[in-house]
Design an enzyme around this catalytic site. Structure first.
Site, PDB file in Angstrom:
ATOM      1  N   CYS A 174      15.815  -5.443 -40.276  1.00 10.76           N
ATOM      2  CA  CYS A 174      14.570  -4.817 -40.697  1.00 10.76           C
ATOM      3  C   CYS A 174      14.355  -5.205 -42.157  1.00 10.76           C
ATOM      4  O   CYS A 174      14.745  -6.315 -42.544  1.00 10.76           O
ATOM      5  CB  CYS A 174      14.598  -3.296 -40.486  1.00 10.76           C
ATOM      6  N   GLU A 175      13.774  -4.343 -42.951  1.00  7.82           N
ATOM      7  CA  GLU A 175      13.510  -4.744 -44.344  1.00  7.82           C
ATOM      8  C   GLU A 175      14.803  -4.901 -45.133  1.00  7.82           C
ATOM      9  O   GLU A 175      15.014  -5.894 -45.820  1.00  7.82           O
ATOM     10  CB  GLU A 175      12.601  -3.729 -45.032  1.00  7.82           C
TER      11      GLU A 175
END
Length: 255
Positions: free
Chosen positions: A118-119
């Site tokens: 994800c981020e």
């Protein structure tokens, strides 16, 4: 009253103690029984292996092509983050049911390499990867410890770190943060979906060594323990300004 995220986590940890008897499947997962072909390491707080961004580049370059029938990079960020820039070839899946449908209906080859991120690969990606492992354990409870997808990895540092050093491997060559002001409404919706999915996951039945375990919340790593503090952080952030939510999301390792 606003509480410091660290204090919330400590308070939640103090409320739960390890359950007696059978643990949840996440507690019993043992990577030593799996043949893991990529260079990896295990973070202290989780059981799933992580790879570096350099290993990710090797995968993209096909250096491990002969080991797997296919490789899937699963980007667990929200749609606007993915569309704003993603690792070339990655697919965007941030819904657990969608993930299960893609991978178990029909089942892909067991020589499939799965890499989640994800981020920052601190919350959303680990949640999705652990959900997949839980689903895999349940499907294969009758033949433990075999798995449909034995090689599941998390990209350490997530897209944020990868983009810093390898933006030329991203398309488009851009990075949209989860907390981008222009996507505040979409972010709120995405956080709501995560909360709903987490509730469904916590209600789901888990299995250990082929036996049904009726109370996964008893486990020291069950959903309730891992996410109650985070849920509190999300609820607080909804009632405060965008800046407070941004601080929470970063301090609590990002969704």
């Amino acid at each position: 009253m606003f509480e410091h995220p660290g204090d919330v986590m400590k308070e939640q940890e103090a409320k739960f103690s390890p359950a007696e008897g059978l643990s949840s499947i996440m507690d019993t997962d043992d990577n030593s029984q799996l043949q893991l072909n990529l260079p990896h390491f295990i973070a202290d707080e989780e059981s799933l292996p992580r790879i570096t961004k350099e290993t990710m580049v090797d995968v993209l370059d096909g250096k491990h092509h002969s080991t797997y029938d296919q490789s899937l990079i699963v980007d667990c960020r929200f749609e606007y983050e993915y569309e704003g820039g993603h690792i070339d070839g990655a697919i965007n899946v941030n819904n657990k049911e969608e993930l299960a449908n893609k991978l178990f209906d029909p089942v892909a080859s067991s020589r499939t390499l799965l890499i989640f991120h994800c981020e920052y690969s601190a919350h959303r990606a680990p949640l999705m990867a652990k959900f997949l492992r839980q689903k895999d354990r349940a499907v294969n409870a009758h033949r433990y410890p075999l798995l449909t997808y034995p090689e599941v990895y998390i990209l350490d540092g997530g897209y944020s770190s990868f983009f810093q050093d390898h933006r030329y491997r991203c398309y488009p060559q851009n990075y949209v943060e989860m907390s981008a002001k222009e996507h505040a409404i979409a972010c709120e919706r995405g956080l709501g979906r995560i909360k709903q999915q987490r509730v469904k996951l916590c209600r789901a039945k888990t299995f250990a060594f082929g036996q049904q375990h009726q109370q996964p919340e008893d486990s020291p790593t069950a959903c309730s323990r891992q996410s109650n503090a985070l849920d509190l952080g999300v609820d607080i952030s909804m009632d405060h300004s965008l800046e407070i939510r941004r601080m929470l999301s970063r301090r609590m390792a990002s969704y």
